[in-house]
Write a protein that holds these residues in place. Structure first.
Motif, PDB file in Angstrom:
ATOM      1  N   ILE A 117       0.840  -1.204   0.000  1.00 11.45           N
ATOM      2  CA  ILE A 117       0.000   0.000   0.000  1.00 11.45           C
ATOM      3  C   ILE A 117       0.879   1.259   0.000  1.00 11.45           C
ATOM      4  O   ILE A 117       0.597   2.227  -0.687  1.00 11.45           O
ATOM      5  CB  ILE A 117      -0.924   0.005   1.253  1.00 11.45           C
ATOM      6  CG1 ILE A 117      -1.939  -1.142   1.169  1.00 11.45           C
ATOM      7  CG2 ILE A 117      -1.644   1.339   1.408  1.00 11.45           C
ATOM      8  CD1 ILE A 117      -2.942  -1.038   0.051  1.00 11.45           C
ATOM      9  N   GLY A 118       1.977   1.215   0.777  1.00 14.58           N
ATOM     10  CA  GLY A 118       2.880   2.365   0.830  1.00 14.58           C
ATOM     11  C   GLY A 118       3.484   2.676  -0.532  1.00 14.58           C
ATOM     12  O   GLY A 118       3.568   3.837  -0.937  1.00 14.58           O
ATOM     13  N   ALA A 119       3.888   1.616  -1.258  1.00 12.03           N
ATOM     14  CA  ALA A 119       4.473   1.818  -2.587  1.00 12.03           C
ATOM     15  C   ALA A 119       3.415   2.368  -3.543  1.00 12.03           C
ATOM     16  O   ALA A 119       3.688   3.261  -4.350  1.00 12.03           O
ATOM     17  CB  ALA A 119       5.040   0.499  -3.113  1.00 12.03           C
ATOM     18  N   VAL A 120       2.203   1.835  -3.434  1.00 13.08           N
ATOM     19  CA  VAL A 120       1.115   2.309  -4.302  1.00 13.08           C
ATOM     20  C   VAL A 120       0.842   3.783  -4.036  1.00 13.08           C
ATOM     21  O   VAL A 120       0.710   4.591  -4.955  1.00 13.08           O
ATOM     22  CB  VAL A 120      -0.166   1.470  -4.079  1.00 13.08           C
ATOM     23  CG1 VAL A 120      -1.362   2.075  -4.810  1.00 13.08           C
ATOM     24  CG2 VAL A 120       0.064   0.027  -4.518  1.00 13.08           C
ATOM     25  N   GLU A 121       0.809   4.132  -2.755  1.00 16.70           N
ATOM     26  CA  GLU A 121       0.498   5.518  -2.394  1.00 16.70           C
ATOM     27  C   GLU A 121       1.565   6.478  -2.913  1.00 16.70           C
ATOM     28  O   GLU A 121       1.252   7.550  -3.400  1.00 16.70           O
ATOM     29  CB  GLU A 121       0.367   5.640  -0.878  1.00 16.70           C
ATOM     30  CG  GLU A 121      -0.313   6.925  -0.486  1.00 16.70           C
ATOM     31  CD  GLU A 121      -0.283   7.171   1.001  1.00 16.70           C
ATOM     32  OE1 GLU A 121      -1.153   7.907   1.465  1.00 16.70           O
ATOM     33  OE2 GLU A 121       0.601   6.649   1.699  1.00 16.70           O
ATOM     34  N   SER A 122       2.823   6.058  -2.822  1.00 10.03           N
ATOM     35  CA  SER A 122       3.861   7.005  -3.249  1.00 10.03           C
ATOM     36  C   SER A 122       4.065   7.009  -4.760  1.00 10.03           C
ATOM     37  O   SER A 122       4.531   7.989  -5.310  1.00 10.03           O
ATOM     38  CB  SER A 122       5.179   6.738  -2.514  1.00 10.03           C
ATOM     39  OG  SER A 122       5.711   5.501  -2.906  1.00 10.03           O
ATOM     40  N   ARG A 123       3.693   5.943  -5.461  1.00 11.93           N
ATOM     41  CA  ARG A 123       3.990   5.871  -6.898  1.00 11.93           C
ATOM     42  C   ARG A 123       2.803   6.173  -7.818  1.00 11.93           C
ATOM     43  O   ARG A 123       2.998   6.679  -8.919  1.00 11.93           O
ATOM     44  CB  ARG A 123       4.484   4.465  -7.253  1.00 11.93           C
ATOM     45  CG  ARG A 123       5.949   4.201  -6.962  1.00 11.93           C
ATOM     46  CD  ARG A 123       6.273   2.805  -7.461  1.00 11.93           C
ATOM     47  NE  ARG A 123       7.625   2.378  -7.232  1.00 11.93           N
ATOM     48  CZ  ARG A 123       8.642   2.592  -8.069  1.00 11.93           C
ATOM     49  NH1 ARG A 123       8.458   3.246  -9.185  1.00 11.93           N
ATOM     50  NH2 ARG A 123       9.846   2.146  -7.787  1.00 11.93           N
ATOM     51  N   SER A 124       1.579   5.819  -7.403  1.00 10.65           N
ATOM     52  CA  SER A 124       0.456   5.893  -8.351  1.00 10.65           C
ATOM     53  C   SER A 124       0.153   7.334  -8.765  1.00 10.65           C
ATOM     54  O   SER A 124       0.162   8.239  -7.945  1.00 10.65           O
ATOM     55  CB  SER A 124      -0.807   5.267  -7.749  1.00 10.65           C
ATOM     56  OG  SER A 124      -1.879   5.408  -8.682  1.00 10.65           O
ATOM     57  N   THR A 125      -0.119   7.500 -10.061  1.00  7.96           N
ATOM     58  CA  THR A 125      -0.490   8.826 -10.569  1.00  7.96           C
ATOM     59  C   THR A 125      -1.993   8.915 -10.850  1.00  7.96           C
ATOM     60  O   THR A 125      -2.467   9.925 -11.367  1.00  7.96           O
ATOM     61  CB  THR A 125       0.263   9.135 -11.881  1.00  7.96           C
ATOM     62  OG1 THR A 125      -0.089   8.136 -12.857  1.00  7.96           O
ATOM     63  CG2 THR A 125       1.765   9.129 -11.681  1.00  7.96           C
ATOM     64  N   LEU A 126      -2.746   7.862 -10.534  1.00  3.66           N
ATOM     65  CA  LEU A 126      -4.193   7.913 -10.791  1.00  3.66           C
ATOM     66  C   LEU A 126      -4.861   8.880  -9.816  1.00  3.66           C
ATOM     67  O   LEU A 126      -4.439   8.985  -8.663  1.00  3.66           O
ATOM     68  CB  LEU A 126      -4.836   6.529 -10.600  1.00  3.66           C
ATOM     69  CG  LEU A 126      -4.413   5.376 -11.512  1.00  3.66           C
ATOM     70  CD1 LEU A 126      -5.407   4.228 -11.384  1.00  3.66           C
ATOM     71  CD2 LEU A 126      -4.293   5.804 -12.952  1.00  3.66           C
ATOM     72  N   PRO A 127      -5.934   9.557 -10.266  1.00  2.88           N
ATOM     73  CA  PRO A 127      -6.661  10.399  -9.315  1.00  2.88           C
ATOM     74  C   PRO A 127      -7.295   9.531  -8.227  1.00  2.88           C
ATOM     75  O   PRO A 127      -7.690   8.391  -8.498  1.00  2.88           O
ATOM     76  CB  PRO A 127      -7.735  11.091 -10.176  1.00  2.88           C
ATOM     77  CG  PRO A 127      -7.731  10.394 -11.495  1.00  2.88           C
ATOM     78  CD  PRO A 127      -6.479   9.588 -11.619  1.00  2.88           C
ATOM     79  N   ASP A 128      -7.360  10.072  -7.017  1.00  2.00           N
ATOM     80  CA  ASP A 128      -7.928   9.319  -5.903  1.00  2.00           C
ATOM     81  C   ASP A 128      -9.445   9.172  -6.120  1.00  2.00           C
ATOM     82  O   ASP A 128     -10.092  10.097  -6.598  1.00  2.00           O
ATOM     83  CB  ASP A 128      -7.657  10.066  -4.591  1.00  2.00           C
ATOM     84  CG  ASP A 128      -7.600   9.109  -3.419  1.00  2.00           C
ATOM     85  OD1 ASP A 128      -7.601   7.884  -3.654  1.00  2.00           O
ATOM     86  OD2 ASP A 128      -7.569   9.581  -2.275  1.00  2.00           O
ATOM     87  N   TYR A 129      -9.992   7.996  -5.794  1.00  2.00           N
ATOM     88  CA  TYR A 129     -11.418   7.750  -6.015  1.00  2.00           C
ATOM     89  C   TYR A 129     -12.231   8.481  -4.947  1.00  2.00           C
ATOM     90  O   TYR A 129     -11.970   8.293  -3.757  1.00  2.00           O
ATOM     91  CB  TYR A 129     -11.693   6.250  -5.934  1.00  2.00           C
ATOM     92  CG  TYR A 129     -12.979   5.829  -6.607  1.00  2.00           C
ATOM     93  CD1 TYR A 129     -13.018   5.548  -7.964  1.00  2.00           C
ATOM     94  CD2 TYR A 129     -14.156   5.725  -5.876  1.00  2.00           C
ATOM     95  CE1 TYR A 129     -14.195   5.159  -8.582  1.00  2.00           C
ATOM     96  CE2 TYR A 129     -15.340   5.348  -6.492  1.00  2.00           C
ATOM     97  CZ  TYR A 129     -15.345   5.057  -7.848  1.00  2.00           C
ATOM     98  OH  TYR A 129     -16.528   4.685  -8.452  1.00  2.00           O
TER      99      TYR A 129
END
Ligand SMILES: [Fe+2]
Length: 195
Positions: A117-129
């Motif tokens: 989850i930490g990696a997803v949070e720091s890397r993802s560029t998708l807008p938050d749902y």
């Protein structure tokens, strides 16, 4: 005599709460540098390092998209409930497959799949749902935004893999982008009843 749930372990003495401690989340350890395993795969090491990093970028976005599909699946309400509830779960199932493909490609090249989850949070560029959505049209709009954003980032990934001459990663991402475009059509069609 057995203790009842109203009895306190400390005999009723109220301890003074240290509020600063109560509300402060523990500090996270900084993420360690990803290592590269040796492999007989003949892609040059410097290229594998770049490909693995790009794959982890796409992995974060794929996991982010998957959580968004479930968010829509769980929370949609209204007259189109059953159709959309099932559709969002079908999208989720395919996206779960994309997550696995991307993660395992990173590992095949000697890397570490960064799927926390930490990696997803720091890397993802998708807008938050958006959390508070309920109606079908709201979830259709939000999930089609997420699918379109993911489709865009995967297409960028194909061009990057071409540049790095990793035909297999480019092919895998091409396959994924074709699937995402199909699901974007399935979701977006709900908004297209009137020209
Ligand atoms: Fe379900």
């Amino acid at each position: 005599m057995p203790r009842t749930i109203t009895q306190r372990r400390d005999g009723g003495k109220r301890r003074t709460a240290d509020r600063s401690k109560a509300v402060t989340a523990p500090e996270r350890e900084p993420r360690s540098e990803p290592k590269l395993y040796t492999t007989k795969n003949d892609l040059p090491e410097d290229r594998r390092v770049e490909v693995i990093d790009l794959l982890n970028q796409r992995l974060a976005e794929a996991i982010d998209l998957q959580t968004q599909c479930k968010q829509a699946h769980w929370n949609v309400k209204g007259p189109s409930f059953i159709g959309l509830h099932k559709l969002f779960d079908d999208v989720n199932e395919d996206v779960e497959g994309y997550v696995d493909l991307i993660a395992e490609r990173a590992v095949q090249l000697g890397g570490i799949a960064e799927g926390t989850i930490g990696a997803v949070e720091s890397r993802s560029t998708l807008p938050d749902y958006p959390i508070g959505l309920s109606s079908g049209p709201e979830h259709v709009a939000a999930l089609s935004d997420a699918l379109a954003a993911f489709g865009r980032t995967v297409r960028i990934g194909i061009a990057e893999m071409d540049e790095l001459e990793d035909a297999d990663s480019a092919d895998m991402l091409t396959d994924i982008s074709r699937g995402v475009d199909k699901w974007l059509w399935f979701v977006e069609a709900h908004q297209q009843g009137t020209p």
